[in-house]
Design an enzyme around this catalytic site. Sequence first.
Site, PDB file in Angstrom:
ATOM      1  N   ALA A  10      -0.452  -3.613  -4.306  1.00  0.00           N
ATOM      2  CA  ALA A  10      -0.257  -3.314  -2.914  1.00  0.00           C
ATOM      3  C   ALA A  10      -1.519  -3.540  -2.394  1.00  0.00           C
ATOM      4  CB  ALA A  10       0.519  -2.187  -2.588  1.00  0.00           C
ATOM      5  N   ARG A  11      -2.169  -2.307  -1.934  1.00  0.00           N
ATOM      6  CA  ARG A  11      -3.436  -2.354  -1.423  1.00  0.00           C
ATOM      7  C   ARG A  11      -4.076  -0.821  -1.822  1.00  0.00           C
ATOM      8  NH1 ARG A  11      -3.175  -6.677  -0.529  1.00  0.00           N
ATOM      9  NH2 ARG A  11      -3.501  -8.347   1.348  1.00  0.00           N
ATOM     10  N   ASP A  43      -4.706  -3.629  -9.565  1.00  0.00           N
ATOM     11  CA  ASP A  43      -5.248  -4.671  -9.293  1.00  0.00           C
ATOM     12  C   ASP A  43      -6.017  -4.335  -7.788  1.00  0.00           C
ATOM     13  OD1 ASP A  43      -5.854  -7.672  -9.166  1.00  0.00           O
ATOM     14  OD2 ASP A  43      -4.737  -7.857  -7.487  1.00  0.00           O
ATOM     15  N   GLU A  66     -12.988  -0.544  -2.686  1.00  0.00           N
ATOM     16  CA  GLU A  66     -12.979  -1.862  -3.221  1.00  0.00           C
ATOM     17  C   GLU A  66     -13.982  -2.958  -2.553  1.00  0.00           C
ATOM     18  OE1 GLU A  66      -9.635  -5.469  -2.965  1.00  0.00           O
ATOM     19  OE2 GLU A  66      -8.909  -3.582  -3.925  1.00  0.00           O
ATOM     20  N   HIS A 112      -8.632  -7.338  -7.888  1.00  0.00           N
ATOM     21  CA  HIS A 112      -7.815  -8.149  -6.671  1.00  0.00           C
ATOM     22  C   HIS A 112      -7.595  -9.519  -6.962  1.00  0.00           C
ATOM     23  CE1 HIS A 112      -6.655  -7.283  -2.270  1.00  0.00           C
ATOM     24  NE2 HIS A 112      -6.031  -8.212  -2.654  1.00  0.00           N
ATOM     25  N   VAL A 113      -7.162  -9.982  -8.092  1.00  0.00           N
ATOM     26  CA  VAL A 113      -6.692 -11.212  -8.414  1.00  0.00           C
ATOM     27  C   VAL A 113      -5.285 -11.652  -8.452  1.00  0.00           C
ATOM     28  CG1 VAL A 113      -8.760 -11.463  -9.666  1.00  0.00           C
ATOM     29  CG2 VAL A 113      -6.729 -10.603 -10.983  1.00  0.00           C
TER      30      VAL A 113
END
Length: 308
Positions: free
Chosen positions: A223-224, A247, A252, A271-272
Amino acid sequence: MKVWIPHPEGRELLGEIPDDVTVEIAPAPDRLPSEPAGVRFWVPPFLAQAAAVPLAADLPDLRVVQLLSAGAEVWAGRLPARVVLCDARGVHDSSTSEWVVTAILSHFRRFPVFARAQARHEWSYDQVNPTDELAGKRVLVVGAGSIGAATRARLAPFEVGLTMVARTARPTEGVYGVGDLPALLPEADVVVLLVPLTDATRGLVGAAFLAAMPDGALLVNAARGPVVDTDALLAEVGTGRIAAALDVTEPEPLPTGHPLWDLPNVLLTPHVAGSVRGLVPRAYRLAGEQLRRFVAGTPLINEVVDGY
């Protein structure tokens, strides 16, 4: 009217361009192709950060911002009232759900352990086998939107028990509400996070949420980062009681030296999940459809309301 897009190849990928529409390449807010006047439809760069948002106020004729990302947290509530914000719902379903399944399988089949052993030139059969398996596990998916549905479809063949959770319960669809999480979490072997980042979901996964997960459970965050309280997560995964596949993180990018890097029960990717070769063609097919809808005066799809 003018349309700004971030990729040169996007001109062709948009498909048929309506008459009297000029498409220009604006790869970044500080690299603009022309004067702001006349820009009515803007496609910002993928994963554009907050620094890009103020440009919208400087485009006097802007009416639509079409994102290439499924998440709209950087933009929601920050645009002039005359501007409609649309996300890329549907574009990232296959890629993100593939990442989720890959992360879960990698955890249960111990691929990170084998990768580290390979780097040491070590045949680790006796040390690792037998591994666990995904079959028979109970998977709780928090986020029942289009990516959640795609994840459910990809996990179903693995002989798992699947439970879906949305913002509010949808009993006729067998979907639970967020308020049901305290009762659902203790029964979940895997918890997958696929919610957008909003005021309601920021810090959703805190100490109480994590404590409710059973020993040996896996938390998967696609998600985030701010959906999860990082300190609370560290407190749980640091003991080895549960594991995590992430991820996204908060902060970040994850800084060098952050303790999450070194935990053997944490799988990290940068974050891919949505960054695949098919992203740009799919995203511009959506943007082209939206542009033609806008010019024709028909309703747009994927309009962001209340951060969703």
